[in-house]
Write a protein that holds these residues in place. Sequence first.
Motif, PDB file in Angstrom:
ATOM      1  N   THR A  80       0.829  -1.197   0.000  1.00 26.41           N
ATOM      2  CA  THR A  80       0.000   0.000   0.000  1.00 26.41           C
ATOM      3  C   THR A  80       0.869   1.254   0.000  1.00 26.41           C
ATOM      4  O   THR A  80       1.828   1.365   0.780  1.00 26.41           O
ATOM      5  CB  THR A  80      -0.909   0.019   1.245  1.00 26.41           C
ATOM      6  N   ALA A  81       0.532   2.200  -0.871  1.00 28.63           N
ATOM      7  CA  ALA A  81       1.258   3.473  -0.914  1.00 28.63           C
ATOM      8  C   ALA A  81       0.971   4.279   0.352  1.00 28.63           C
ATOM      9  O   ALA A  81      -0.133   4.226   0.904  1.00 28.63           O
ATOM     10  CB  ALA A  81       0.846   4.275  -2.146  1.00 28.63           C
ATOM     11  N   LEU A  82       1.964   5.023   0.793  1.00 27.99           N
ATOM     12  CA  LEU A  82       1.764   5.942   1.907  1.00 27.99           C
ATOM     13  C   LEU A  82       1.005   7.165   1.404  1.00 27.99           C
ATOM     14  O   LEU A  82       1.072   7.490   0.207  1.00 27.99           O
ATOM     15  CB  LEU A  82       3.122   6.359   2.481  1.00 27.99           C
ATOM     16  N   PRO A  83       0.289   7.878   2.257  1.00 29.03           N
ATOM     17  CA  PRO A  83      -0.440   9.065   1.802  1.00 29.03           C
ATOM     18  C   PRO A  83       0.503  10.067   1.122  1.00 29.03           C
ATOM     19  O   PRO A  83       1.532  10.433   1.678  1.00 29.03           O
ATOM     20  CB  PRO A  83      -1.020   9.652   3.099  1.00 29.03           C
ATOM     21  N   GLY A  84       0.142  10.433  -0.109  1.00 30.18           N
ATOM     22  CA  GLY A  84       0.931  11.410  -0.856  1.00 30.18           C
ATOM     23  C   GLY A  84       2.248  10.900  -1.407  1.00 30.18           C
ATOM     24  O   GLY A  84       3.038  11.684  -1.935  1.00 30.18           O
ATOM     25  N   GLU A  85       2.505   9.605  -1.292  1.00 25.90           N
ATOM     26  CA  GLU A  85       3.784   9.051  -1.747  1.00 25.90           C
ATOM     27  C   GLU A  85       3.873   9.055  -3.275  1.00 25.90           C
ATOM     28  O   GLU A  85       3.019   8.498  -3.947  1.00 25.90           O
ATOM     29  CB  GLU A  85       3.945   7.626  -1.221  1.00 25.90           C
ATOM     30  N   PRO A  86       4.904   9.678  -3.849  1.00 23.79           N
ATOM     31  CA  PRO A  86       5.062   9.661  -5.304  1.00 23.79           C
ATOM     32  C   PRO A  86       5.323   8.232  -5.808  1.00 23.79           C
ATOM     33  O   PRO A  86       5.942   7.427  -5.102  1.00 23.79           O
ATOM     34  CB  PRO A  86       6.286  10.552  -5.547  1.00 23.79           C
ATOM     35  N   PRO A  87       4.871   7.914  -7.022  1.00 24.57           N
ATOM     36  CA  PRO A  87       5.032   6.562  -7.554  1.00 24.57           C
ATOM     37  C   PRO A  87       6.475   6.054  -7.549  1.00 24.57           C
ATOM     38  O   PRO A  87       6.734   4.914  -7.177  1.00 24.57           O
ATOM     39  CB  PRO A  87       4.484   6.673  -8.976  1.00 24.57           C
ATOM     40  N   ILE A  88       7.427   6.901  -7.929  1.00 26.68           N
ATOM     41  CA  ILE A  88       8.830   6.457  -7.981  1.00 26.68           C
ATOM     42  C   ILE A  88       9.349   6.140  -6.581  1.00 26.68           C
ATOM     43  O   ILE A  88      10.121   5.195  -6.388  1.00 26.68           O
ATOM     44  CB  ILE A  88       9.711   7.494  -8.715  1.00 26.68           C
ATOM     45  N   ASP A  89       8.901   6.893  -5.576  1.00 26.31           N
ATOM     46  CA  ASP A  89       9.313   6.630  -4.193  1.00 26.31           C
ATOM     47  C   ASP A  89       8.710   5.325  -3.685  1.00 26.31           C
ATOM     48  O   ASP A  89       9.355   4.587  -2.929  1.00 26.31           O
ATOM     49  CB  ASP A  89       8.901   7.785  -3.284  1.00 26.31           C
ATOM     50  N   LEU A  90       7.492   5.041  -4.096  1.00 23.43           N
ATOM     51  CA  LEU A  90       6.853   3.781  -3.702  1.00 23.43           C
ATOM     52  C   LEU A  90       7.627   2.596  -4.275  1.00 23.43           C
ATOM     53  O   LEU A  90       7.891   1.618  -3.564  1.00 23.43           O
ATOM     54  CB  LEU A  90       5.398   3.753  -4.179  1.00 23.43           C
ATOM     55  N   ALA A  91       8.008   2.661  -5.550  1.00 24.72           N
ATOM     56  CA  ALA A  91       8.769   1.567  -6.165  1.00 24.72           C
ATOM     57  C   ALA A  91      10.079   1.348  -5.417  1.00 24.72           C
ATOM     58  O   ALA A  91      10.465   0.206  -5.135  1.00 24.72           O
ATOM     59  CB  ALA A  91       9.025   1.868  -7.636  1.00 24.72           C
ATOM     60  N   ARG A  92      10.763   2.431  -5.076  1.00 19.43           N
ATOM     61  CA  ARG A  92      12.040   2.341  -4.348  1.00 19.43           C
ATOM     62  C   ARG A  92      11.824   1.742  -2.955  1.00 19.43           C
ATOM     63  O   ARG A  92      12.549   0.843  -2.529  1.00 19.43           O
ATOM     64  CB  ARG A  92      12.660   3.736  -4.240  1.00 19.43           C
ATOM     65  N   ARG A  93      10.819   2.256  -2.244  1.00 17.71           N
ATOM     66  CA  ARG A  93      10.573   1.790  -0.864  1.00 17.71           C
ATOM     67  C   ARG A  93      10.205   0.313  -0.830  1.00 17.71           C
ATOM     68  O   ARG A  93      10.692  -0.454   0.017  1.00 17.71           O
ATOM     69  CB  ARG A  93       9.465   2.635  -0.222  1.00 17.71           C
ATOM     70  N   LEU A  94       9.333  -0.108  -1.760  1.00 14.24           N
ATOM     71  CA  LEU A  94       8.899  -1.511  -1.749  1.00 14.24           C
ATOM     72  C   LEU A  94      10.029  -2.461  -2.131  1.00 14.24           C
ATOM     73  O   LEU A  94      10.149  -3.550  -1.553  1.00 14.24           O
ATOM     74  CB  LEU A  94       7.699  -1.699  -2.669  1.00 14.24           C
ATOM     75  N   ALA A  95      10.862  -2.082  -3.103  1.00  9.97           N
ATOM     76  CA  ALA A  95      12.000  -2.937  -3.468  1.00  9.97           C
ATOM     77  C   ALA A  95      12.914  -3.135  -2.258  1.00  9.97           C
ATOM     78  O   ALA A  95      13.343  -4.254  -1.958  1.00  9.97           O
ATOM     79  CB  ALA A  95      12.767  -2.325  -4.634  1.00  9.97           C
ATOM     80  N   ARG A  96      13.178  -2.037  -1.555  1.00  9.22           N
ATOM     81  CA  ARG A  96      14.046  -2.134  -0.373  1.00  9.22           C
ATOM     82  C   ARG A  96      13.379  -2.944   0.736  1.00  9.22           C
ATOM     83  O   ARG A  96      14.020  -3.788   1.377  1.00  9.22           O
ATOM     84  CB  ARG A  96      14.407  -0.738   0.127  1.00  9.22           C
TER      85      ARG A  96
END
Length: 196
Positions: free
Chosen positions: A38-54
């Motif tokens: 689940t994306a965090l509130p206001g999380e940009p798509p590129i940041d979500l991809a980075r966070r989930l991979a990590r």
Amino acid sequence: MAKDHPLLILASSSPWRRQLLRQLGVRFEATAPDVDETALPGEPPIDLARRLARAKAERVASMWPEAIVIGSDQVADVNGTILGKPGSRERAIEQLQQQSGQTVYFHTGLCVCAPGLDTPLLTVETVTTTFRELGDDEIRRYVAAEDVTATAGSIKSEGLGIALVESIQSRDPSTLVGLPLIALRHFLARVGIAVP
């Protein structure tokens, strides 16, 4: 196959990522990382991809600290809106209608955790995909012909989905399938795994 190396684990249940990793000729195991996507509130798509991979790599590395662990996640981005895995055919149809005639950015996060690294190796590769103007009938035919319910953005470019697009721009064609092999080869070399 490549020579022996420490245990290599792909933190993914995706059959497409497993298939891609086999192309590098390395021995590996795969396991599902059990991470909330689940994306965090206001999380940009590129940041979500980075966070989930990590998060995926670190979750599995915490269970196998002596292993080299690969985490990857893909997020589709249409006009700043995140398109995740649709989960149903109806939602897949809606996603494809939303992408019709649009330029969509597929951000694929890649993370490698390994013993001896102070911080994980982390990058995001982005593929720019321009969709054709799609009619509702052809979208429904596509969704009936190919199961895309577990695919970010409801498209499999490695299959029939290629017929839905006008162009794809990427420095690494494997990125759109979900595992950027060119960046991964560089990361593996940095942790001592040679890929011919």
